[in-house]
Motif scaffolding. Structure first.
Motif, PDB file in Angstrom:
ATOM      1  N   GLN A  11      36.641  27.441  30.721  1.00 20.68           N
ATOM      2  CA  GLN A  11      35.821  27.657  31.905  1.00 20.68           C
ATOM      3  C   GLN A  11      34.395  27.737  31.372  1.00 20.68           C
ATOM      4  N   GLN A  31      37.803  39.283  33.731  1.00 17.91           N
ATOM      5  CA  GLN A  31      38.243  38.107  34.480  1.00 17.91           C
ATOM      6  C   GLN A  31      39.725  38.265  34.763  1.00 17.91           C
ATOM      7  N   MET A 131      36.251  31.650  40.148  1.00 19.25           N
ATOM      8  CA  MET A 131      37.328  30.938  39.461  1.00 19.25           C
ATOM      9  C   MET A 131      38.458  30.644  40.454  1.00 19.25           C
ATOM     10  N   GLN A 153      32.075  33.805  37.733  1.00 17.68           N
ATOM     11  CA  GLN A 153      33.217  33.655  36.846  1.00 17.68           C
ATOM     12  C   GLN A 153      32.715  33.707  35.404  1.00 17.68           C
TER      13      GLN A 153
END
Length: 179
Positions: A11, A31, A131, A153
């Motif tokens: 990511q 996260q 996300m 995110q």
């Protein structure tokens, strides 16, 4: 011992950031991986975060954790980063004893055991947008006090899957005692 194999979840959008510090307003960014995320049910052995110096002179250790949704620690990274050594944006890698990620587990970045004030910060690089199948949280203390951060995110990676160990050069030693 060298671990090989696995797949990397990346990511890597980034640009913005949230800070962690030696106290309020937050020591940890988390996260969370919600139902349908690729990491659910997978064995994770590594992660990385993109960090940079913030303000002041932060101290303490930056570590990664795999936590349950309530903050219960499942794994702590095998290494830490000295907060006083963080400079320009850099990818920092953290390894774990391989752990299966359950729904709503979180991979977190925590600045703990430091001294000073909230003005001594480290920047955790974020990406805009939420996300897919994930939620970002911030915590006032490592492992507790989570509050959702919308529209963000973590810029991060996580290595997951099946791993093999390279034992080249290892020697097995057997001792036989004879009476």
């Amino acid at each position: 011992f060298q671990e090989t194999g696995g797949t990397v979840f990346s990511q890597l959008t980034g640009g913005g950031g949230l800070t962690i510090s030696n106290g309020n307003p937050r020591e940890e960014i988390a996260q969370q991986f919600n139902a349908g995320h690729v990491l659910i049910g997978e064995t994770v052995s590594k992660c990385s975060f993109y960090l940079s110096s913030g303000t002041g002179s932060p101290s303490g250790n930056i570590s990664a954790h795999i936590r349950q949704a309530d903050g219960t620690n499942r794994q702590t990274s095998l290494e830490t980063v000295d907060a006083s050594t963080v400079g320009a944006e850099t990818e920092y890698n953290f390894t774990f004893t391989p752990t299966v990620i359950a729904e709503d587990d979180m991979i977190t970045c925590c600045l703990d055991n430091g001294t000073g004030t909230a003005s001594n910060t480290i920047t955790c690089v974020m990406g805009s947008g939420t996300m897919t199948n994930g939620t970002l949280y911030k915590a006032t203390a490592c492992g507790s006090g989570y509050a959702e951060v919308s529209g963000e995110q973590f810029k991060m990676t996580a290595t997951y899957g099946t791993f093999t160990s390279d034992t080249q050069g290892e020697v097995d030693f057997y001792l036989q005692v004879v009476d």
